[in-house]
Motif scaffolding. Structure first.
Motif, PDB file in Angstrom:
ATOM      1  N   ALA A  54      -5.612  -6.726  40.797  1.00 57.67           N
ATOM      2  CA  ALA A  54      -5.282  -6.176  42.120  1.00 57.67           C
ATOM      3  C   ALA A  54      -3.798  -6.342  42.428  1.00 57.67           C
ATOM      4  O   ALA A  54      -3.147  -5.419  42.926  1.00 57.67           O
ATOM      5  CB  ALA A  54      -6.138  -6.841  43.195  1.00 57.67           C
ATOM      6  N   ALA A  55      -3.262  -7.513  42.121  1.00 54.22           N
ATOM      7  CA  ALA A  55      -1.842  -7.756  42.364  1.00 54.22           C
ATOM      8  C   ALA A  55      -0.980  -6.857  41.477  1.00 54.22           C
ATOM      9  O   ALA A  55       0.022  -6.300  41.935  1.00 54.22           O
ATOM     10  CB  ALA A  55      -1.510  -9.224  42.111  1.00 54.22           C
ATOM     11  N   LYS A  56      -1.362  -6.690  40.244  1.00 53.10           N
ATOM     12  CA  LYS A  56      -0.593  -5.887  39.295  1.00 53.10           C
ATOM     13  C   LYS A  56      -0.580  -4.411  39.684  1.00 53.10           C
ATOM     14  O   LYS A  56       0.460  -3.766  39.651  1.00 53.10           O
ATOM     15  CB  LYS A  56      -1.185  -6.057  37.890  1.00 53.10           C
ATOM     16  N   VAL A  57      -1.737  -3.865  40.055  1.00 53.60           N
ATOM     17  CA  VAL A  57      -1.814  -2.434  40.365  1.00 53.60           C
ATOM     18  C   VAL A  57      -1.592  -2.135  41.847  1.00 53.60           C
ATOM     19  O   VAL A  57      -1.611  -0.981  42.258  1.00 53.60           O
ATOM     20  CB  VAL A  57      -3.144  -1.805  39.878  1.00 53.60           C
ATOM     21  N   GLN A  58      -1.422  -3.170  42.637  1.00 54.19           N
ATOM     22  CA  GLN A  58      -1.145  -3.059  44.072  1.00 54.19           C
ATOM     23  C   GLN A  58      -2.247  -2.308  44.819  1.00 54.19           C
ATOM     24  O   GLN A  58      -1.988  -1.402  45.608  1.00 54.19           O
ATOM     25  CB  GLN A  58       0.222  -2.432  44.317  1.00 54.19           C
ATOM     26  N   LEU A  59      -3.486  -2.716  44.539  1.00 55.70           N
ATOM     27  CA  LEU A  59      -4.645  -2.217  45.261  1.00 55.70           C
ATOM     28  C   LEU A  59      -5.382  -3.412  45.848  1.00 55.70           C
ATOM     29  O   LEU A  59      -5.219  -4.538  45.381  1.00 55.70           O
ATOM     30  CB  LEU A  59      -5.589  -1.450  44.320  1.00 55.70           C
ATOM     31  N   ALA A  60      -6.189  -3.172  46.857  1.00 53.26           N
ATOM     32  CA  ALA A  60      -6.968  -4.244  47.467  1.00 53.26           C
ATOM     33  C   ALA A  60      -7.961  -4.817  46.451  1.00 53.26           C
ATOM     34  O   ALA A  60      -8.484  -4.094  45.596  1.00 53.26           O
ATOM     35  CB  ALA A  60      -7.726  -3.709  48.682  1.00 53.26           C
ATOM     36  N   GLN A  61      -8.221  -6.111  46.563  1.00 52.04           N
ATOM     37  CA  GLN A  61      -9.130  -6.762  45.629  1.00 52.04           C
ATOM     38  C   GLN A  61     -10.528  -6.135  45.676  1.00 52.04           C
ATOM     39  O   GLN A  61     -11.171  -5.963  44.643  1.00 52.04           O
ATOM     40  CB  GLN A  61      -9.203  -8.267  45.896  1.00 52.04           C
ATOM     41  N   ALA A  62     -10.990  -5.757  46.856  1.00 50.30           N
ATOM     42  CA  ALA A  62     -12.302  -5.121  46.972  1.00 50.30           C
ATOM     43  C   ALA A  62     -12.326  -3.785  46.228  1.00 50.30           C
ATOM     44  O   ALA A  62     -13.319  -3.439  45.576  1.00 50.30           O
ATOM     45  CB  ALA A  62     -12.671  -4.913  48.439  1.00 50.30           C
ATOM     46  N   THR A  63     -11.235  -3.052  46.308  1.00 47.66           N
ATOM     47  CA  THR A  63     -11.135  -1.775  45.597  1.00 47.66           C
ATOM     48  C   THR A  63     -11.162  -2.000  44.092  1.00 47.66           C
ATOM     49  O   THR A  63     -11.878  -1.307  43.362  1.00 47.66           O
ATOM     50  CB  THR A  63      -9.842  -1.034  46.000  1.00 47.66           C
TER      51      THR A  63
END
Length: 162
Positions: A54-63
């Motif tokens: 999530a941090a790497k791709v800059q998306l929410a963890q739930a996503t």
């Protein structure tokens, strides 16, 4: 041709390029751009937790959790408990996942990134300023968006990928 039409044509070309690439990616891999980005991140790192992805791709963890669930259902990734810390669960690429990456076309955002990085500092600032202004002109400055080029929506929990 007047400048308004030229600007609208340029915007339409950007939208069409994104749409065409998304369809090409879907046809070649049966994946969305966000799913491909997750696979590429895992390939690069070898193994990652969902939070790291999530941090790497800059998306929410739930996503990302939903994306990984979907990729696992397609047998492209697998989850395994960590060897040293059993509380952590790592996501690994499967052989099938590697095969999909090998045949995937270069992601549009990767191509854009390469070319953007070749611009001088002032050109990068200018591109950012113009695109932010365009987003504002389209009342889109408050729309939540991930840093990837995809004409479809990113899978959110409770929604279905298109």
């Amino acid at each position: 041709m007047d400048r308004l039409n030229e600007s609208l044509i340029a915007l339409r070309r950007i939208l069409r390029a994104t749409d065409i690439h998304t369809k090409k990616l879907g046809k070649a891999t049966n994946l969305t751009t966000s799913q491909l980005l997750v696979l590429q991140s895992i390939e690069e790192a070898g193994e990652m937790t969902v939070g790291e992805i999530a941090a790497k791709v800059q998306l929410a963890q739930a996503t990302v959790t939903a994306l990984v669930d979907r990729l696992q259902g397609m047998s492209l990734v697998k989850r395994e408990k960590g060897a040293s810390d059993k509380r952590k669960v790592y996501v690994h690429l499967t052989e099938a996942g590697q095969d999909v990456l090998n045949r995937a076309p270069m992601a549009l955002h990767d191509r854009y990134s390469e070319r953007f990085e070749q611009l001088s500092d002032w050109e990068q600032h200018m591109v950012i300023a113009v695109l932010q202004r365009v987003a504002g002109m389209m009342d889109a400055e408050e729309i939540d968006a991930a840093p990837l080029l995809d004409s479809g929506h990113i899978h959110q929990p409770g929604k279905v990928d298109s």
